[in-house]
Design an enzyme around this catalytic site. Structure first.
Site, PDB file in Angstrom:
ATOM      1  N   GLY A 303      70.704  29.015  -2.938  1.00 20.61           N
ATOM      2  CA  GLY A 303      71.730  28.306  -2.252  1.00 20.61           C
ATOM      3  C   GLY A 303      71.070  26.834  -1.854  1.00 20.61           C
ATOM      4  N   CYS A 306      68.869  26.831   1.261  1.00 17.80           N
ATOM      5  CA  CYS A 306      67.952  27.961   1.609  1.00 17.80           C
ATOM      6  C   CYS A 306      66.698  27.656   1.183  1.00 17.80           C
ATOM      7  CB  CYS A 306      68.255  28.951   0.214  1.00 17.80           C
ATOM      8  SG  CYS A 306      69.887  29.719   0.358  1.00 17.80           S
ATOM      9  N   SER A 363      78.012  25.333   0.205  1.00 19.73           N
ATOM     10  CA  SER A 363      77.927  23.676   0.165  1.00 19.73           C
ATOM     11  C   SER A 363      79.257  23.324  -0.606  1.00 19.73           C
ATOM     12  CB  SER A 363      76.843  23.254  -0.194  1.00 19.73           C
ATOM     13  OG  SER A 363      76.632  23.346  -1.633  1.00 19.73           O
ATOM     14  N   ARG A 387      75.112  24.238   7.709  1.00 22.07           N
ATOM     15  CA  ARG A 387      73.731  25.104   7.761  1.00 22.07           C
ATOM     16  C   ARG A 387      73.502  26.275   7.433  1.00 22.07           C
ATOM     17  NH1 ARG A 387      74.786  26.126  14.432  1.00 22.07           N
ATOM     18  NH2 ARG A 387      75.920  27.992  14.250  1.00 22.07           N
ATOM     19  N   MET A 389      72.719  30.217   7.424  1.00 18.28           N
ATOM     20  CA  MET A 389      72.599  31.372   8.295  1.00 18.28           C
ATOM     21  C   MET A 389      71.153  31.715   8.621  1.00 18.28           C
ATOM     22  SD  MET A 389      75.569  31.087   8.986  1.00 18.28           S
ATOM     23  CE  MET A 389      75.926  32.614  10.058  1.00 18.28           C
ATOM     24  N   ARG A 402      70.558  38.982   9.599  1.00 22.82           N
ATOM     25  CA  ARG A 402      70.389  38.721   7.950  1.00 22.82           C
ATOM     26  C   ARG A 402      68.839  38.515   7.281  1.00 22.82           C
ATOM     27  NH1 ARG A 402      73.426  36.473   3.245  1.00 22.82           N
ATOM     28  NH2 ARG A 402      72.004  35.039   2.295  1.00 22.82           N
ATOM     29  N   GLU A 473      69.653  13.321 -19.714  1.00 20.27           N
ATOM     30  CA  GLU A 473      70.620  13.042 -20.624  1.00 20.27           C
ATOM     31  C   GLU A 473      71.932  13.649 -20.499  1.00 20.27           C
ATOM     32  OE1 GLU A 473      70.146  12.325 -25.316  1.00 20.27           O
ATOM     33  OE2 GLU A 473      70.743  14.478 -24.761  1.00 20.27           O
ATOM     34  N   GLY A 474      72.076  14.794 -20.005  1.00 18.44           N
ATOM     35  CA  GLY A 474      73.413  15.511 -19.626  1.00 18.44           C
ATOM     36  C   GLY A 474      74.180  15.123 -18.514  1.00 18.44           C
TER      37      GLY A 474
END
Ligand code: XMP
Length: 487
Positions: A303, A306, A363, A387, A389, A402, A473-474
């Protein structure tokens, strides 16, 4: 040419979405033939394979309602009391298709000179003498009026004449939404059986697929809980509020706490779908599936907010995690939610093709109108707070379960507090994003999520790893400046 997924993901590397790229396949259907219908869990299907993350800066009732109306689903966070969370679930579910009962009437010889005429209504009714009591002649919609060059033109010249299609007043959400999606209309008048010249107009309903509606005829809404004893009481509140699925919110789901909670829920509420996680390995997935989960949430440390991989040295690159867990879960018929690390439509294509049935986003949705919180100015940019968690700030409010899982006293942050730019309404940018995802599927010759999984597993779809230079390049490169927004 390229590698099969089995070969590429069995070489000892942990790949993120950006590390890998698909080789184009063969196109024999138009973009609009791509269907993104998918499973959120064993018993719940979505027409839009997106899930709003249970984070207190992402999903409360407006996000859950908006996601359901788009055919997706929102998971209401649990960084609150159980009655607050149940209230948010109830509020999201009680929301009906947006409609207006404040009707506006005019006659066919009138002209509409200003937008104010419509007030907040999407249309006005044209009747013979311009009032409710006289014969119905047609409809003028706000979008028809906006498209007019000369605003002084009489409504008789551009109104949608009778017979305009009606639906009976009192038909359910699913029926109305299905009609609007099929006919590609933005509104439909509802009329009561004894009168056909007046009714209630429904404001525009998103035209993308079908809204997510449960067996109760209301929007599908999920909610997160933890694995403590007190979460059993929380769950009872949520079930009474009509929650359709519950997500066990843990950064490392393969624990005795979670296994016991899964068994308790399946015993106590056999009809409620339970999502377990988070997991990133086949072994973790196997344990949760044996305990009875109806879906798996995959991702650890991928994340945007994270820091788990840095703080705890545990996790997995998200592309590898999604591929590995999905290949195992598919054999057991359990859908996978690819959670975290989505920052563009290409990441969604990668997650879905690599085996996930849906993507969970934080996000990507956090700066939207529907996310909790207010906008503020940060160096000239309109932003909203976002933010983790596992950030100290969120844990202080109560989300520490969590990240601690047990009774540890010292709080160690595994996430950060930040801000994301204003993105407007999810009702606008999710349909746009899904169209881009469909184009990705078309390039790969996959007309559905299931066919993408089949093409990948049969080795027909080929992949490669991108070097650092190939990734540069991508992306956009070599320009002094460019306009980033494309819709
Ligand atoms: P995105 O990339 O969509 O990720 O912003 C959202 C997902 O990140 C997880 N999450 C966290 N992970 N520390 C973590 O290591 C945190 O503080 C944190 N908060 C959320 C979660 O899985 C979410 O769906």
């Amino acid at each position: 040419d390229g590698f099969s997924a089995v070969k590429l993901f069995n070489q000892g590397y942990s790949y993120t979405y950006d590390d890998v790229i698909f080789l184009p396949h063969y196109i024999d259907f138009p973009t609009d033939a791509v269907s993104l219908f998918s499973s959120f869990s064993r018993n719940l299907k979505l027409s839009t394979p997106c899930v709003a993350s249970p984070m207190d800066t992402v999903t409360e009732s407006s996000m859950a309602t908006a996601m359901a109306s788009l055919g997706a689903i929102g998971i209401v966070h649990s960084n609150n009391t159980s009655s607050e969370q149940a209230f948010l679930v109830r509020a999201a579910k009680s929301y009906r298709i947006p409609f207006s009962s404040d009707l506006i009437f005019l006659s066919s010889s009138d002209s509409i000179l200003s937008e104010d005429f419509f007030n907040s209504s999407p249309c006005a009714f044209v009747t013979e003498s311009g009032n409710r009591q006289s014969k119905f002649l047609g409809i003028v919609s706000r979008s028809d009026w906006e498209a007019l060059g000369d605003k002084e033109v009489r409504v008789s010249d551009y109104m949608r004449k009778s017979p305009v299609q009606f639906l009976p007043n009192g038909c359910n959400v699913e029926h109305v939404a299905g009609f609007l999606a099929k006919e590609t209309h933005e509104l439909v008048p509802l009329v009561s059986s004894d009168c056909t010249d007046e009714g209630q107009t429904i404001k525009g309903f998103p035209k993308l697929g079908f809204p997510s509606v449960g067996p109760d005829g209301k929007f599908l809404v999920g909610a997160a809980i933890g694995t403590r004893e007190s979460d059993k009481v929380r769950l009872d509140h949520l079930v009474k509020a009509g929650v359709n699925a519950v997500v066990l919110d843990s950064s490392q789901g393969n624990s005795i706490y979670q296994l016991e909670m899964i068994k308790y829920i399946k015993r106590t509420y056999p009809d409620l779908d339970v999502i377990g996680g988070n997991v990133v390995t086949m072994r973790q997935a196997e344990n949760l599936i044996s305990a009875g989960v109806d879906g798996l949430r995959v991702g650890m440390g991928s994340g945007s907010i994270c820091t788990t991989q840095e703080v705890c040295a545990v996790g997995r690159g998200q592309a590898t995690a999604v591929y590995k867990v999905s290949s195992f879960a598919a054999q057991q018929g359990i859908p996978v939610i690819a959670d975290g690390g989505i920052s563009n439509s290409g990441h969604i294509v990668k997650a879905l093709v690599l085996g996930a049935s849906t993507v969970m986003m934080g996000s990507f949705l956090a700066g939207s109108t529907e996310a909790p919180g207010t906008y503020h100015d940060q160096n000239g940019v309109r932003v909203k707070k976002y933010r983790g968690m596992g950030s100290l700030e969120a844990m202080t409010k109560g989300s520490d379960a969590r990240y601690l899982g047990d009774t540890a006293k010292l709080k160690i942050a595994q996430g950060v507090v930040g801000a994301v730019a204003d993105k407007g309404s999810v009702l606008k940018f999710i349909p746009y994003t899904m169209q881009a995802v469909k184009q990705g599927f078309q390039d790969l010759g996959a007309s559905s999520v299931q066919s993408a999984h089949d093409l990948l597993r049969s080795g027909t779809l080929r992949l490669e790893v991108r070097t650092g230079a190939a990734q540069v390049e991508g992306g956009v490169h070599g320009l002094v400046s460019y306009e980033k927004r494309s819709f």
